[in-house]
Design a protein around this motif. Sequence first.
Motif, PDB file in Angstrom:
ATOM      1  N   ALA A 189      -7.237  46.186 -19.381  1.00  0.00           N
ATOM      2  CA  ALA A 189      -5.922  45.899 -19.337  1.00  0.00           C
ATOM      3  C   ALA A 189      -4.953  46.965 -19.914  1.00  0.00           C
ATOM      4  O   ALA A 189      -4.901  46.910 -21.103  1.00  0.00           O
ATOM      5  CB  ALA A 189      -5.231  44.578 -19.521  1.00  0.00           C
ATOM      6  N   ASP A 190      -4.650  47.982 -19.228  1.00  0.00           N
ATOM      7  CA  ASP A 190      -3.775  49.216 -20.043  1.00  0.00           C
ATOM      8  C   ASP A 190      -2.355  48.877 -19.948  1.00  0.00           C
ATOM      9  O   ASP A 190      -1.687  47.841 -20.256  1.00  0.00           O
ATOM     10  CB  ASP A 190      -4.417  50.583 -19.393  1.00  0.00           C
ATOM     11  N   GLY A 191      -1.634  49.793 -19.117  1.00  0.00           N
ATOM     12  CA  GLY A 191      -0.026  49.335 -18.982  1.00  0.00           C
ATOM     13  C   GLY A 191       0.470  49.528 -20.190  1.00  0.00           C
ATOM     14  O   GLY A 191      -0.020  49.939 -21.270  1.00  0.00           O
ATOM     15  N   GLU A 192       1.600  48.607 -20.240  1.00  0.00           N
ATOM     16  CA  GLU A 192       2.465  48.579 -21.317  1.00  0.00           C
ATOM     17  C   GLU A 192       2.011  47.862 -22.355  1.00  0.00           C
ATOM     18  O   GLU A 192       2.093  48.154 -23.745  1.00  0.00           O
ATOM     19  CB  GLU A 192       3.883  47.905 -20.991  1.00  0.00           C
ATOM     20  N   GLY A 193       0.977  46.636 -22.052  1.00  0.00           N
ATOM     21  CA  GLY A 193       0.536  45.778 -22.947  1.00  0.00           C
ATOM     22  C   GLY A 193       1.573  44.738 -23.333  1.00  0.00           C
ATOM     23  O   GLY A 193       2.839  44.747 -23.218  1.00  0.00           O
ATOM     24  N   PHE A 194       1.086  43.399 -23.597  1.00  0.00           N
ATOM     25  CA  PHE A 194       1.751  42.309 -24.083  1.00  0.00           C
ATOM     26  C   PHE A 194       2.232  42.183 -25.547  1.00  0.00           C
ATOM     27  O   PHE A 194       1.351  42.825 -26.325  1.00  0.00           O
ATOM     28  CB  PHE A 194       1.062  41.022 -23.836  1.00  0.00           C
ATOM     29  N   VAL A 195       3.348  41.906 -25.773  1.00  0.00           N
ATOM     30  CA  VAL A 195       3.753  41.670 -27.126  1.00  0.00           C
ATOM     31  C   VAL A 195       3.989  40.259 -27.391  1.00  0.00           C
ATOM     32  O   VAL A 195       4.012  39.771 -28.589  1.00  0.00           O
ATOM     33  CB  VAL A 195       4.910  42.593 -27.744  1.00  0.00           C
ATOM     34  N   THR A 196       4.498  39.478 -26.231  1.00  0.00           N
ATOM     35  CA  THR A 196       4.564  38.252 -26.352  1.00  0.00           C
ATOM     36  C   THR A 196       4.288  37.545 -24.836  1.00  0.00           C
ATOM     37  O   THR A 196       3.834  38.396 -24.018  1.00  0.00           O
ATOM     38  CB  THR A 196       6.237  37.803 -26.291  1.00  0.00           C
ATOM     39  N   GLY A 197       4.183  36.434 -24.739  1.00  0.00           N
ATOM     40  CA  GLY A 197       3.521  35.793 -23.450  1.00  0.00           C
ATOM     41  C   GLY A 197       2.338  36.346 -22.941  1.00  0.00           C
ATOM     42  O   GLY A 197       2.174  36.410 -21.753  1.00  0.00           O
ATOM     43  N   PHE A 198       1.339  36.187 -23.850  1.00  0.00           N
ATOM     44  CA  PHE A 198      -0.047  36.599 -23.433  1.00  0.00           C
ATOM     45  C   PHE A 198      -0.672  35.736 -22.503  1.00  0.00           C
ATOM     46  O   PHE A 198      -0.403  34.328 -22.781  1.00  0.00           O
ATOM     47  CB  PHE A 198      -0.895  36.495 -24.837  1.00  0.00           C
ATOM     48  N   PRO A 199      -1.316  36.194 -21.416  1.00  0.00           N
ATOM     49  CA  PRO A 199      -1.778  35.116 -20.462  1.00  0.00           C
ATOM     50  C   PRO A 199      -2.972  34.444 -21.383  1.00  0.00           C
ATOM     51  O   PRO A 199      -3.656  34.977 -22.131  1.00  0.00           O
ATOM     52  CB  PRO A 199      -2.668  36.351 -19.485  1.00  0.00           C
ATOM     53  N   SER A 200      -3.071  33.025 -21.114  1.00  0.00           N
ATOM     54  CA  SER A 200      -3.987  32.214 -21.674  1.00  0.00           C
ATOM     55  C   SER A 200      -5.168  31.916 -20.763  1.00  0.00           C
ATOM     56  O   SER A 200      -4.847  31.535 -19.651  1.00  0.00           O
ATOM     57  CB  SER A 200      -3.284  30.899 -22.381  1.00  0.00           C
ATOM     58  N   LEU A 201      -6.534  31.964 -21.282  1.00  0.00           N
ATOM     59  CA  LEU A 201      -7.478  31.962 -20.439  1.00  0.00           C
ATOM     60  C   LEU A 201      -8.295  30.939 -20.868  1.00  0.00           C
ATOM     61  O   LEU A 201      -8.379  30.547 -22.099  1.00  0.00           O
ATOM     62  CB  LEU A 201      -8.406  33.347 -20.427  1.00  0.00           C
ATOM     63  N   SER A 202      -9.146  30.219 -19.899  1.00  0.00           N
ATOM     64  CA  SER A 202     -10.151  29.106 -20.250  1.00  0.00           C
ATOM     65  C   SER A 202     -11.211  29.804 -19.737  1.00  0.00           C
ATOM     66  O   SER A 202     -11.426  29.983 -18.708  1.00  0.00           O
ATOM     67  CB  SER A 202      -9.847  27.930 -19.643  1.00  0.00           C
ATOM     68  N   LEU A 203     -12.225  29.635 -20.838  1.00  0.00           N
ATOM     69  CA  LEU A 203     -13.623  29.975 -20.381  1.00  0.00           C
ATOM     70  C   LEU A 203     -14.477  29.091 -19.562  1.00  0.00           C
ATOM     71  O   LEU A 203     -14.444  28.025 -19.690  1.00  0.00           O
ATOM     72  CB  LEU A 203     -14.257  30.451 -21.521  1.00  0.00           C
ATOM     73  N   SER A 204     -14.834  29.551 -18.307  1.00  0.00           N
ATOM     74  CA  SER A 204     -15.579  28.743 -17.452  1.00  0.00           C
ATOM     75  C   SER A 204     -17.037  28.797 -17.273  1.00  0.00           C
ATOM     76  O   SER A 204     -17.637  28.072 -17.155  1.00  0.00           O
ATOM     77  CB  SER A 204     -14.921  28.807 -15.910  1.00  0.00           C
ATOM     78  N   SER A 205     -17.637  30.071 -17.668  1.00  0.00           N
ATOM     79  CA  SER A 205     -19.013  30.258 -17.591  1.00  0.00           C
ATOM     80  C   SER A 205     -19.480  31.543 -18.674  1.00  0.00           C
ATOM     81  O   SER A 205     -18.862  32.524 -18.505  1.00  0.00           O
ATOM     82  CB  SER A 205     -19.748  30.205 -16.498  1.00  0.00           C
ATOM     83  N   VAL A 206     -20.532  31.546 -19.031  1.00  0.00           N
ATOM     84  CA  VAL A 206     -21.331  32.772 -19.733  1.00  0.00           C
ATOM     85  C   VAL A 206     -22.461  32.646 -19.205  1.00  0.00           C
ATOM     86  O   VAL A 206     -23.441  31.865 -19.162  1.00  0.00           O
ATOM     87  CB  VAL A 206     -21.199  32.357 -21.283  1.00  0.00           C
ATOM     88  N   GLU A 207     -22.989  33.928 -18.705  1.00  0.00           N
ATOM     89  CA  GLU A 207     -24.359  34.276 -18.133  1.00  0.00           C
ATOM     90  C   GLU A 207     -24.770  35.482 -18.434  1.00  0.00           C
ATOM     91  O   GLU A 207     -24.361  36.413 -18.763  1.00  0.00           O
ATOM     92  CB  GLU A 207     -24.121  34.322 -16.440  1.00  0.00           C
ATOM     93  N   ARG A 208     -26.288  35.187 -18.870  1.00  0.00           N
ATOM     94  CA  ARG A 208     -26.737  36.336 -19.330  1.00  0.00           C
ATOM     95  C   ARG A 208     -27.418  37.167 -18.347  1.00  0.00           C
ATOM     96  O   ARG A 208     -27.994  36.747 -17.587  1.00  0.00           O
ATOM     97  CB  ARG A 208     -27.839  36.095 -20.346  1.00  0.00           C
ATOM     98  N   LEU A 209     -27.050  38.552 -17.915  1.00  0.00           N
ATOM     99  CA  LEU A 209     -27.532  39.162 -16.887  1.00  0.00           C
ATOM    100  C   LEU A 209     -27.975  40.434 -17.193  1.00  0.00           C
ATOM    101  O   LEU A 209     -27.242  41.470 -18.058  1.00  0.00           O
ATOM    102  CB  LEU A 209     -26.405  39.142 -15.839  1.00  0.00           C
ATOM    103  N   ASP A 210     -28.804  40.943 -16.661  1.00  0.00           N
ATOM    104  CA  ASP A 210     -29.392  42.427 -17.097  1.00  0.00           C
ATOM    105  C   ASP A 210     -29.519  42.512 -18.580  1.00  0.00           C
ATOM    106  O   ASP A 210     -29.866  41.664 -19.221  1.00  0.00           O
ATOM    107  CB  ASP A 210     -28.627  43.591 -16.366  1.00  0.00           C
TER     108      ASP A 210
END
Length: 221
Positions: A189-210
Amino acid sequence: MHVVVNAAMSADGKLSTRERTQIVISGEADFDRVDRLRADSDAIVVGVGTVLADDPSLTVTADALRDTRIESDRPANPARVVADSRARTPVDASVLDDAAETYVLVSEAAPVDRRSALADRGATLITAGADRVDLLRAFAALQEAGFRDVMVEGGGELIFSLFDAGLVDELITYVGSTVFGGRDAPTLADGEGFVTGFPSLSLSSVERLDDGVVLSWTVDR
Ligand SMILES: NC(=O)C1=CN([C@@H]2O[C@H](COP(=O)(O)OP(=O)(O)OC[C@H]3O[C@@H](n4cnc5c(N)ncnc54)[C@H](O)[C@@H]3O)[C@@H](O)[C@H]2O)C=CC1
Ligand SMILES: Nc1nc(O)c(N)c(N[C@@H]2O[C@H](COP(=O)(O)O)[C@@H](O)[C@H]2O)n1
């Protein structure tokens, strides 16, 4: 409309090197996963920076998956969508070939001759925004055109703007086993970047691949 961003990055979070040329990060199994995600999508979106750097085709490559789409009444390939404020997509770009429908999102600042050239190559143009593509309006138009499941494949400028506009529902990253470095190398994620109001994420899965890991997140509302 459901918007999924998928991208591959180096272990240090870069989408490419500072030279911005197309580079393989995913392994074979991850490319198969991406192929399935493409096959489950109505449209695949990229920014024109990605078109200029990679000349991607954005088609579904596995025959079996293409068959699955035909059985489900979908076209053989999802539509391709390029966010391209100034209509800079070259007329010989692979995204303008006959393999799939192509939409180009432009702003009112796009030169008329460039718009005509893209329309002559069969692209459907959506104009939204004065100087830069207004993604909220453009995505509303895509929804009106019937697209429900939309996949975004980059690059970093477009991904930032989509987060900024609150348009991302899911984020999937393949983190590969290499380091590119470089302060000017594109990141997720480039652009201007956030300094407030950062998007909040919830981790739904982790998979080992290659030799890497697939991290899947949903965006909190
Ligand atoms: N590893 C991966 O999964 C991927 C890597 N890449 C890499 O990323 C790089 C290209 O990324 P970027 O240079 O960031 O270009 P980008 O693909 O994000 O395109 C940016 C362009 O999109 C257009 N645009 C229109 N409306 C916009 C808006 N509202 N906000 C932002 N952009 C808007 C503008 O003309 C802008 O210059 C290349 O090096 C490519 O190889 C790209 C896609 C996936
Ligand atoms: N998933 C993934 N892994 C990588 O290692 C990559 N370099 C990319 N790049 C993206 O895929 C596009 C190329 O698509 P085609 O094979 O031409 O259909 C490229 O433009 C990036 O968006 N992705």
